[in-house]
Design an enzyme around this catalytic site. Structure first.
Site, PDB file in Angstrom:
ATOM      1  N   GLY A  14       0.777  -1.232   0.000  1.00  0.00           N
ATOM      2  CA  GLY A  14       0.000   0.000   0.000  1.00  0.00           C
ATOM      3  C   GLY A  14       0.808   1.282   0.000  1.00  0.00           C
ATOM      4  N   ASN A  16       1.399   3.084  -2.585  1.00  0.00           N
ATOM      5  CA  ASN A  16       0.652   4.015  -3.447  1.00  0.00           C
ATOM      6  C   ASN A  16      -0.577   4.564  -2.730  1.00  0.00           C
ATOM      7  OD1 ASN A  16       1.742   4.402  -6.303  1.00  0.00           O
ATOM      8  ND2 ASN A  16       2.054   2.213  -5.938  1.00  0.00           N
ATOM      9  N   ILE A  95      -7.525  -8.955 -11.748  1.00  0.00           N
ATOM     10  CA  ILE A  95      -8.124  -8.296 -12.923  1.00  0.00           C
ATOM     11  C   ILE A  95      -9.642  -8.251 -12.770  1.00  0.00           C
ATOM     12  CG2 ILE A  95      -8.456  -8.504 -15.432  1.00  0.00           C
ATOM     13  CD1 ILE A  95      -5.584  -9.512 -15.600  1.00  0.00           C
ATOM     14  N   LEU A  96     -10.223  -7.071 -12.975  1.00  0.00           N
ATOM     15  CA  LEU A  96     -11.681  -6.923 -12.887  1.00  0.00           C
ATOM     16  C   LEU A  96     -12.305  -7.354 -14.220  1.00  0.00           C
ATOM     17  CD1 LEU A  96     -11.617  -3.456 -11.112  1.00  0.00           C
ATOM     18  CD2 LEU A  96     -12.419  -5.605 -10.081  1.00  0.00           C
ATOM     19  N   ASN A 110      -5.934   3.134 -12.847  1.00  0.00           N
ATOM     20  CA  ASN A 110      -4.964   2.152 -12.363  1.00  0.00           C
ATOM     21  C   ASN A 110      -3.561   2.697 -12.539  1.00  0.00           C
ATOM     22  OD1 ASN A 110      -3.894  -0.484 -11.608  1.00  0.00           O
ATOM     23  ND2 ASN A 110      -3.430  -0.781 -13.782  1.00  0.00           N
ATOM     24  N   HIS A 112       0.273   1.533 -13.217  1.00  0.00           N
ATOM     25  CA  HIS A 112       1.061   0.383 -13.680  1.00  0.00           C
ATOM     26  C   HIS A 112       2.537   0.785 -13.716  1.00  0.00           C
ATOM     27  CE1 HIS A 112       1.871  -3.419 -15.590  1.00  0.00           C
ATOM     28  NE2 HIS A 112       2.659  -2.757 -16.410  1.00  0.00           N
ATOM     29  N   GLU A 150     -11.924  -3.134 -20.571  1.00  0.00           N
ATOM     30  CA  GLU A 150     -11.965  -4.607 -20.571  1.00  0.00           C
ATOM     31  C   GLU A 150     -10.622  -5.242 -20.957  1.00  0.00           C
ATOM     32  OE1 GLU A 150     -13.296  -2.601 -22.709  1.00  0.00           O
ATOM     33  OE2 GLU A 150     -12.796  -3.322 -24.708  1.00  0.00           O
ATOM     34  N   GLU A 183       5.564   6.693  -9.566  1.00  0.00           N
ATOM     35  CA  GLU A 183       4.240   6.264  -9.097  1.00  0.00           C
ATOM     36  C   GLU A 183       3.638   7.178  -8.027  1.00  0.00           C
ATOM     37  OE1 GLU A 183       3.579   2.057  -8.463  1.00  0.00           O
ATOM     38  OE2 GLU A 183       5.542   1.623  -9.298  1.00  0.00           O
TER      39      GLU A 183
END
Ligand code: GAR
Length: 207
Positions: A14, A16, A95-96, A110, A112, A150, A183
């Site tokens: 955590g 971020n 992954i959602l 998100n 990355h 997606e 980040e």
């Protein structure tokens, strides 16, 4: 104007999330308010960070929810109950589904740890991303904040920042430099940009 209500999804340490909480504490997230932290991993240290900051923290595991569909149903309920308007994935390593991301179109961002479209997509997460960058031999990497759709790591890019790779780097030293230089700077900035956009949309709808 009412602030955009934010949920942060996490899976691990955590850092971020901490960057987001610290930015809010310093007044650098004026358009948003972090209302909820959800971990899909029991005992993740990110949960302790949320509690320390006085933010509600929940654990929802796929196992306890009976799989991906049950997890997303429980997540959706938790988000609706708290009137969440923006989801920030901050080291959320699951992954959602396309259905879930379509329901939250342009409302999920998100972070990355690479310059997308390099070293991204299914299987590229955490330290693995940096191991692959070193293996390939690229001299510059970085981080990307993007909208979630997606396609894993395939949504529209919001912010990106490059970070040099040094000859003596290990995956661990590189991960740390990408976090510090990219980040932790980009994610709060992107959260503010998108929170402000949502606020403006709400104001427009009322007018
Ligand atoms: C971060 O480097 C984040 O960018 C990465 O996992 C780490 C989580 O660290 N996310 C991904 O790889 C997503 N594909 P944190 O829990 O300390 O924020």
């Amino acid at each position: 104007m009412e602030k955009t209500r934010i949920a942060v999804l996490v899976s691990g340490g955590g850092t971020n999330l901490q960057a987001l909480l610290d930015a809010e504490g310093r007044g650098e997230l004026p358009s948003g308010s972090i209302r909820l932290v959800v971990s899909n991993v029991k005992g993740a240290y990110a949960l302790t960070r949320a509690e320390t900051a006085g933010v509600e923290a929940l654990t929802l595991t796929k196992k306890a929810c009976g799989g991906q569909a049950g997890f997303e149903e429980a997540l959706q309920k938790a988000l609706e109950a708290r009137k969440i308007e923006l989801i920030v994935l901050a080291g959320f390593l699951s992954i959602l589904s396309g259905d879930f991301s379509a329901r939250w179109d342009k409302r999920i961002i998100n972070i990355h740890p690479s310059l997308i479209p390099s070293f991204c997509g299914k299987g590229y997460y955490g330290l693995k991303v940096h191991e692959e960058a070193l293996r390939y031999g690229v001299k510059v990497t970085g981080a990307t904040v993007h909208y979630v759709n997606e396609v894993p790591d395939g949504g529209q890019i919001i912010l990106q920042k490059a970070v040099d790779i040094l000859p003596e780097d290990t995956a661990e030293t590189l991960q740390r430099r990408v976090m510090e230089q990219a980040e932790w700077v980009l994610l709060p900035r992107a959260a503010e940009l998108v929170s402000a956009r949502i606020q403006n949309e709400k104001a427009g709808n009322k007018a």
